[in-house]
Design a protein around this motif. Structure first.
Motif, PDB file in Angstrom:
ATOM      1  N   TRP A  75       0.948  -1.102  -0.106  1.00 30.13           N
ATOM      2  CA  TRP A  75       0.250  -0.030   0.096  1.00 30.13           C
ATOM      3  C   TRP A  75       0.680   1.325  -0.132  1.00 30.13           C
ATOM      4  O   TRP A  75       2.071   1.174   0.530  1.00 30.13           O
ATOM      5  CB  TRP A  75      -0.973   0.267   1.065  1.00 30.13           C
ATOM      6  CG  TRP A  75      -0.455   0.170   2.487  1.00 30.13           C
ATOM      7  CD1 TRP A  75      -0.593  -0.775   3.479  1.00 30.13           C
ATOM      8  CD2 TRP A  75      -0.175   1.397   3.305  1.00 30.13           C
ATOM      9  NE1 TRP A  75      -0.049  -0.358   4.670  1.00 30.13           N
ATOM     10  CE2 TRP A  75       0.214   1.283   4.586  1.00 30.13           C
ATOM     11  CE3 TRP A  75       0.202   2.692   2.784  1.00 30.13           C
ATOM     12  CZ2 TRP A  75       0.687   1.998   5.521  1.00 30.13           C
ATOM     13  CZ3 TRP A  75       0.757   3.591   3.661  1.00 30.13           C
ATOM     14  CH2 TRP A  75       0.802   3.240   5.127  1.00 30.13           C
ATOM     15  N   ARG A  76       0.349   2.346  -0.642  1.00 32.39           N
ATOM     16  CA  ARG A  76       1.056   3.457  -0.578  1.00 32.39           C
ATOM     17  C   ARG A  76       0.202   4.704   0.011  1.00 32.39           C
ATOM     18  O   ARG A  76      -0.989   4.773  -0.529  1.00 32.39           O
ATOM     19  CB  ARG A  76       1.523   3.714  -2.154  1.00 32.39           C
ATOM     20  CG  ARG A  76       2.105   5.206  -2.114  1.00 32.39           C
ATOM     21  CD  ARG A  76       2.559   5.406  -3.682  1.00 32.39           C
ATOM     22  NE  ARG A  76       3.359   4.651  -4.477  1.00 32.39           N
ATOM     23  CZ  ARG A  76       3.423   3.858  -5.444  1.00 32.39           C
ATOM     24  NH1 ARG A  76       2.343   3.845  -6.196  1.00 32.39           N
ATOM     25  NH2 ARG A  76       4.345   3.212  -5.785  1.00 32.39           N
ATOM     26  N   GLY A  77       0.737   5.471   0.873  1.00 34.28           N
ATOM     27  CA  GLY A  77      -0.151   6.514   1.045  1.00 34.28           C
ATOM     28  C   GLY A  77      -0.371   7.560   0.018  1.00 34.28           C
ATOM     29  O   GLY A  77       0.365   7.905  -1.037  1.00 34.28           O
ATOM     30  N   LEU A  78      -1.403   8.306   0.266  1.00 33.15           N
ATOM     31  CA  LEU A  78      -1.876   9.392  -0.736  1.00 33.15           C
ATOM     32  C   LEU A  78      -1.305  10.873  -0.508  1.00 33.15           C
ATOM     33  O   LEU A  78      -1.329  11.625  -1.536  1.00 33.15           O
ATOM     34  CB  LEU A  78      -3.352   9.275  -0.958  1.00 33.15           C
ATOM     35  CG  LEU A  78      -4.074   8.070  -1.352  1.00 33.15           C
ATOM     36  CD1 LEU A  78      -5.575   8.198  -1.388  1.00 33.15           C
ATOM     37  CD2 LEU A  78      -3.465   7.881  -2.899  1.00 33.15           C
ATOM     38  N   ARG A  79      -0.764  10.940   0.641  1.00 32.00           N
ATOM     39  CA  ARG A  79      -0.172  12.185   0.968  1.00 32.00           C
ATOM     40  C   ARG A  79       1.376  11.994   1.343  1.00 32.00           C
ATOM     41  O   ARG A  79       1.630  11.402   2.085  1.00 32.00           O
ATOM     42  CB  ARG A  79      -1.021  13.032   1.979  1.00 32.00           C
ATOM     43  CG  ARG A  79      -2.404  13.214   1.688  1.00 32.00           C
ATOM     44  CD  ARG A  79      -3.183  13.961   2.677  1.00 32.00           C
ATOM     45  NE  ARG A  79      -4.537  13.671   2.767  1.00 32.00           N
ATOM     46  CZ  ARG A  79      -5.135  12.845   3.477  1.00 32.00           C
ATOM     47  NH1 ARG A  79      -4.728  12.153   4.605  1.00 32.00           N
ATOM     48  NH2 ARG A  79      -6.622  12.486   3.515  1.00 32.00           N
TER      49      ARG A  79
END
Length: 129
Positions: A75-79
């Protein structure tokens, strides 16, 4: 360094060093995916490569899976944070068992309280069976 890949090998990741723990989360997504997460920052402690499709969950993060075999890889953060870094976590279930077997499990209640729970002495090897 720990390495992992999806079932077909199209997505690969590398984790520099050894994680302090592997997070088992009980949120509606993580419990369905059956993942154990190791965290760092993209391009720093974690490198990912290969084609992926993303399921964007709310406004905080996106889950990436292989478009060929369907494995959830990271998963990757959006911010970005204050330093301009992007938080990322890889699924340790995609690594070879002996490379991650002794990493202790950290429990996170992502379903109700959003609290870290105490360690119970289990490690990744306890989750393989």
């Amino acid at each position: 360094m720990i390495q992992g890949s999806c079932l077909c090998g199209a997505i690969r990741w590398q984790f520099e060093g050894q994680p302090d723990g592997a997070t088992a989360c009980n949120c509606t997504a993580c419990r369905r995916y059956g993942v154990l997460w190791a965290y760092d920052y993209e391009g720093e402690g974690i490198q990912v490569s290969g084609p992926s499709k993303a399921y964007v969950r709310g406004t905080a993060l996106e889950f990436h899976f292989c478009p060929h075999c369907g494995c959830v890889a990271f998963w990757r953060g959006l911010r970005k944070d204050e330093q301009g870094r992007t938080r990322i976590a890889v699924s340790l279930r995609l690594a070879e068992p002996e490379a991650v077997a002794s990493i202790p499990i950290d429990h996170f209640d992502g379903l109700d309280s959003f609290d870290d729970l105490p360690r119970d002495g289990r490690c990744v090897a306890d989750y393989w069976f």
